[in-house]
Design a protein around this motif. Structure first.
Motif, short mmCIF file in Angstrom:
data_model
loop_
_atom_site.label_atom_id
_atom_site.label_comp_id
_atom_site.label_asym_id
_atom_site.label_seq_id
_atom_site.Cartn_x
_atom_site.Cartn_y
_atom_site.Cartn_z
N ARG A 41 0.80 -1.21 0.00
CA ARG A 41 0.00 0.00 0.00
C ARG A 41 0.84 1.27 0.00
O ARG A 41 0.46 2.27 -0.63
CB ARG A 41 -0.95 -0.01 1.21
N THR A 46 -2.42 -2.53 -3.96
CA THR A 46 -3.28 -3.19 -2.97
C THR A 46 -2.91 -4.65 -2.79
O THR A 46 -3.12 -5.22 -1.72
CB THR A 46 -4.77 -3.10 -3.38
N GLU A 92 -4.21 -9.30 -0.34
CA GLU A 92 -4.62 -7.90 -0.38
C GLU A 92 -4.33 -7.34 1.00
O GLU A 92 -4.87 -7.81 2.00
CB GLU A 92 -6.11 -7.80 -0.70
N ARG A 94 -4.70 -4.69 3.76
CA ARG A 94 -5.66 -3.67 4.12
C ARG A 94 -5.04 -2.63 5.04
O ARG A 94 -4.25 -2.97 5.92
CB ARG A 94 -6.88 -4.30 4.78
N LEU A 95 -5.43 -1.39 4.84
CA LEU A 95 -4.98 -0.31 5.72
C LEU A 95 -5.70 -0.45 7.06
O LEU A 95 -6.78 -1.05 7.14
CB LEU A 95 -5.29 1.04 5.09
N ASP A 97 -7.61 1.47 8.80
CA ASP A 97 -9.01 1.90 8.84
C ASP A 97 -9.92 1.10 7.91
O ASP A 97 -11.13 1.31 7.89
CB ASP A 97 -9.14 3.39 8.53
N GLU A 98 -9.34 0.16 7.14
CA GLU A 98 -10.13 -0.72 6.27
C GLU A 98 -10.44 -2.05 6.94
O GLU A 98 -11.22 -2.85 6.41
CB GLU A 98 -9.38 -0.98 4.96
N ARG A 100 -12.13 -4.38 9.51
CA ARG A 100 -13.45 -4.28 10.14
C ARG A 100 -13.35 -4.15 11.67
O ARG A 100 -14.09 -3.39 12.28
CB ARG A 100 -14.27 -5.52 9.79
N ARG A 103 -13.01 -0.58 13.28
CA ARG A 103 -14.05 0.43 13.12
C ARG A 103 -14.95 0.46 14.33
O ARG A 103 -15.57 -0.53 14.68
CB ARG A 103 -14.89 0.16 11.86
#
Length: 247
Positions: A41, A46, A92, A94-95, A97-98, A100, A103
């Motif tokens: 990233r 990605t 992939e 994920r950042l 904040d991506e 789950r 959050r």
């Protein structure tokens, strides 16, 4: 195609303030995630293809700790496994904040929603008898490793990623197996144990391939256990097996 590079400073703050404390990442998990993030990233990509040997060298780890960390990150949702072969893994990344679990709104919803409608990846499936039974039901009466028929007298639950390697009690890290496999596996990674069963002729070529695929599907959250609902209090016995090659 490359995507827009994210703000590295913001990503680092999210890693420190959200990801590490909420997922309770170990030092090894953090090193592996940071290394994969750096080469994906933060370079505008990605997806990343890598080998465990390459990852271990880059993160200054031994091979097995690097492999276990990848599996834990997949289980946490920090990585999404797209492909696994002899050539390596394609994931992939994920950042923070991506993911789950980081959050706040998602965490609140999962806490208020019953498991039958939205399974919490990190729920403790050893906590109650009903949740433990759901894991056994998912395997359809077979040992996840050697595929032998199970009875209540010889079955138990096993951690795919051992507890000593910070494996969780999530449904993505628990399987139903026979007592023999449980004692022989000990603290070995599940993939290594499956290959050991193959070398000792307890699995065929096709069964080994199917078990390794099921292992990847389990880590990716694609094999949720059948939990009771109001409309369907018990899973139907005629339901097809959820694992490839389970029979």
């Amino acid at each position: 195609m490359k995507n827009k590079k994210p703000d590295a400073a913001q990503i680092w703050k999210q890693l420190e303030d959200l990801l590490v404390p909420r997922l309770r990442l170990s030092i090894t998990d953090r090193a592996v995630y940071s290394h994969l993030l750096r080469h994906s990233r933060l370079e505008g990509r990605t997806r990343l293809r890598f080998s465990i040997a390459w990852l271990a060298r880059g993160a200054r780890l031994s091979t097995n700790p690097a492999r276990w960390a990848v599996r834990r990150l997949i289980a946490h949702g920090a990585l999404r496994l797209l492909e696994r072969s002899k050539a390596g893994h394609v994931v992939e990344v994920r950042l923070p904040d991506e993911i789950r679990a980081t959050r706040r709104k998602s965490i609140g919803r999962r806490g208020a929603r019953p498991l039958s409608r939205g399974i919490d990846f990190e729920a403790d499936f050893l906590k109650t008898r009903a949740l433990r039974r759901a894991i056994h039901l998912r395997e359809r009466g077979r040992c996840f490793y050697c595929l032998r028929r199970l009875t209540p007298m010889i079955r138990c639950l096993d951690h795919v990623v051992p507890r000593v390697s910070f494996g969780s009690n999530s449904y993505r890290n628990l399987v139903s197996c026979c007592l023999l496999c449980n004692s022989q596996k000990r603290d070995r990674p599940a993939g290594d144990f499956l290959r050991w069963l193959y070398r000792h002729r307890r699995l065929t070529d096709a069964e080994l391939t199917a078990r390794l695929r099921a292992l990847d599907a389990l880590a990716s959250g694609k094999l949720p256990p059948p939990l009771a609902t109001t409309a369907n209090p018990l899973p139907r016995k005629s339901r097809p097996p959820l694992h490839p090659g389970a029979l």
